[in-house]
Design an enzyme around this catalytic site. Structure first.
Site, PDB file in Angstrom:
ATOM      1  N   LYS A  41      16.470   7.994  -3.684  1.00 32.12           N
ATOM      2  CA  LYS A  41      15.458   8.813  -4.360  1.00 32.12           C
ATOM      3  C   LYS A  41      15.946   9.348  -5.707  1.00 32.12           C
ATOM      4  O   LYS A  41      15.144   9.680  -6.569  1.00 32.12           O
ATOM      5  CB  LYS A  41      15.005   9.947  -3.440  1.00 32.12           C
TER       6      LYS A  41
HETATM    7  C1  LIG Z   1      12.814   8.052   1.465  1.00 32.59           C
HETATM    8  C2  LIG Z   1      13.751   7.102   2.110  1.00 32.59           C
HETATM    9  C3  LIG Z   1      13.318   5.845   2.610  1.00 32.59           C
HETATM   10  C4  LIG Z   1      11.863   5.409   2.588  1.00 32.59           C
HETATM   11  O1  LIG Z   1      11.378   5.141   1.301  1.00 32.59           O
HETATM   12  P1  LIG Z   1       9.798   5.118   1.023  1.00 32.59           P
HETATM   13  O2  LIG Z   1       9.639   4.991  -0.445  1.00 32.59           O
HETATM   14  O3  LIG Z   1       9.276   6.418   1.554  1.00 32.59           O
HETATM   15  O4  LIG Z   1       9.235   3.951   1.765  1.00 32.59           O
HETATM   16  C5  LIG Z   1      14.266   5.008   3.156  1.00 32.59           C
HETATM   17  N1  LIG Z   1      15.571   5.378   3.242  1.00 32.59           N
HETATM   18  C6  LIG Z   1      16.013   6.557   2.781  1.00 32.59           C
HETATM   19  C7  LIG Z   1      17.443   6.897   2.927  1.00 32.59           C
HETATM   20  C8  LIG Z   1      15.126   7.459   2.188  1.00 32.59           C
HETATM   21  O5  LIG Z   1      15.576   8.635   1.745  1.00 32.59           O
END
Ligand SMILES: *Cc1c(COP(=O)(O)O)cnc(C)c1O
Length: 524
Positions: free
Chosen positions: A120
């Protein structure tokens, strides 16, 4: 090259022709829909030879330029924002590709080299700088003593989003951030990552309740008659278009990291569908892609959709509600960004193509609003066949269970403890993708020799519980401190913390927000 005057409209139809700035600052459209670009830009003719030479930052510039008009952010400013956003990363390539299982051509795209060790960061570092840039510009002519434009970001987190948002917004001028987390229900490392950030504009609130309570409080505050208007509330959850945009870049950079000329199969651990939606945009812009695999955990609404064409919160006969798994950042009931894909596909498969563009948009939005209402009131909705068929041309899906997550962490660890290779430890989310990648190769879902790019979404140290459970007792496993914990996490839990506590009560949280803003010097 197409469209430098890119505009955005809402998936629910009420709002059209928004600028990039408006779409980013609003987050969610007033009609409850999500912002989508009105057209998907195509790549410049010589992209493959020219873009191959570029650094991650230069590539980001080329991609962003296709979605943001230069009249909104001039070249030099955009370049500066990008450089600032990725200067916080520990790896010079930002998002490196490493071979994981060479005999099956499975590679990992490591997205966890940002400040909070999760993917993120790639988007939220940029979003924080964008917020600051737009607000500074709005405040340019505000005189001493006059009220400044200020954004108060409020969000709820079950772990990952909160720390990435805090690190994206810390110290940013004219922005305050409030993150609610369920007290005692996020991992100690994640709790420490959030509460040890002491910048004046960062506020953590530990709520006595669940993640759902936190989310409900945030929703209540957003609809509060005075707070939401007087304080210009902003959201930073995964529906913000800028987050999708920033994630498109690494689909291109990873393609260039492979030997030339082969269309890769991307496998994406999926929760809210933001990460893989960026891959879909890359594909539609013209990036060669064998396919995109949606890898879900036991919260498998998207897997069930591709199998059956029903978009349904709970499978027939299953227990309603979110299931807590070893990959908590993917524990969702419905995937908010999936609405964007449904809108695009409805627009292209279910609407009379001879209508003018604006009419087609309206018609797609009408369908979307109808489906979302059904999903809410009837638990699910059957999506028309032509749309599902179109989705299946690009997407495949896999559901990976909790036992399979642990098994995959263990298998990959053991397979990589040969003398030639340092042992590789997957985080549980990445393990969902790797398991799906292995199944795709072993079952011949993708043509022989297709390179697989499996997205690695977090560093294993963030999810010590699952990692320890998978590896403890193995002879080659020398323990968490020695093999997993990065130096940045040593002593983190003992550092000074700043956090306020609240009952699960919107009114109490609202008072804390006003009190903290006052202390920060923001007029309330
Ligand atoms: C947020 C997240 C996901 C999922 O991603 P999306 O964009 O919500 O599909 C997968 N793995 C981790 C570690 C995350 O923080």
């Amino acid at each position: 090259m197409s469209t430098s005057s890119q505009r955005y409209s809402s998936t629910r139809g009420g709002s059209t022709a928004f600028t990039f700035e408006a779409a980013v600052l609003k987050g969610l459209a007033a009609d409850g829909g999500l912002f989508v670009p009105e057209t998907i830009p195509t790549l410049p003719e010589n992209w493959e030879s020219e873009w191959r030479k570029l650094s991650f930052q230069e590539l980001a510039f080329q991609v962003y330029r296709l979605f943001i008009a230069p009249s909104e952010i001039p070249d030099a400013d955009l370049q500066r924002l990008i450089n600032a956003s990725y200067s916080t990363f520990r790896h010079s390539k930002i998002a490196p590709v490493v071979p994981l299982i060479p005999e099956k051509n499975i590679n990992l795209l490591e997205l966890f080299h940002g400040p909070t060790f999760a993917f993120k960061d790639v988007a939220l570092q940029f979003v924080g700088n964008l917020f600051e840039y737009f607000l500074t510009r709005k405040n340019k002519d505000v005189k001493e003593g006059e009220k400044r434009h200020h954004l108060t970001v409020i969000g709820a987190t079950s772990g990952d989003t909160g720390s990435a948002a805090i690190y994206g917004l810390r110290g940013k001028k004219d922005v305050s951030v409030f993150i609610l987390h369920p007290k005692g229900r996020v991992s100690p490392i994640q709790e420490a990552q959030m509460t040890t950030v002491l910048d004046k504009n960062v506020h953590n609130i530990a709520v006595e309740g669940t993640f759902d309570d936190c989310q409900d409080i945030v929703k209540t505050l957003f609809s509060h008659p005075t707070l939401s208007v007087s304080h210009n509330l902003g959201a930073i959850n995964s529906i913000n278009w800028a987050r999708i945009l920033a994630q498109i870049v690494y689909y291109f950079s990873s393609y260039f990291a492979l030997p030339e000329g082969k269309a890769p199969a991307f496998v994406v651990p999926t929760g809210n569908f933001g990460d893989i939606l960026a891959g879909y945009f890359a594909h539609r812009m013209g990036l060669p892609t064998a396919n995109l695999t949606i890898a879900t955990n036991e919260n498998d609404i998207l897997h069930r959709f591709l199998e059956t064409g029903r978009y349904e919160k709970t499978a027939p006969g299953a227990t309603p509600g979110v299931k807590a798994t070893y990959s908590p950042a993917m524990d969702i009931l419905i995937s908010s960004n999936f609405e964007r894909l449904l809108w695009i596909l409805a627009h292209e498969t279910l609407v009379d193509q001879s209508l003018p563009l604006s009419k087609r948009h309206e018609e797609a939005s009408r369908l979307l609003a109808e489906w979302m209402a059904k999903l809410k009131t009837e638990n699910g909705v059957t999506i028309p066949g032509p749309l599902v068929a179109e989705a299946r041309k690009t997407f495949t899906s896999r559901r990976v269970s909790d036992p399979e997550i642990l098994e995959t962490i263990k298998e990959v660890f053991l397979a990589s403890t040969t003398p030639a290779q340092a042992p590789y430890i997957l985080d549980p989310h990445t393990a969902v993708g790797v398991k799906a990648s292995l199944l795709n190769v072993d079952e011949g879902v993708i043509p022989d020799g297709t390179p697989v790019i499996s997205l690695s979404t977090a560093h294993p140290a963030k999810f010590d519980f699952a990692v320890e459970k998978a590896l403890k007792g193995l002879e080659a496993y020398k323990g968490f401190d020695e093999m997993v914990r990065p130096t940045e996490f040593i002593g983190l839990e003992d550092k000074e913390k700043r956090v306020r506590f609240s009952k699960a009560d919107p009114e109490e949280v609202r008072e804390i927000v006003l009190d903290e803003l006052t202390k920060e010097g923001v007029p309330v």
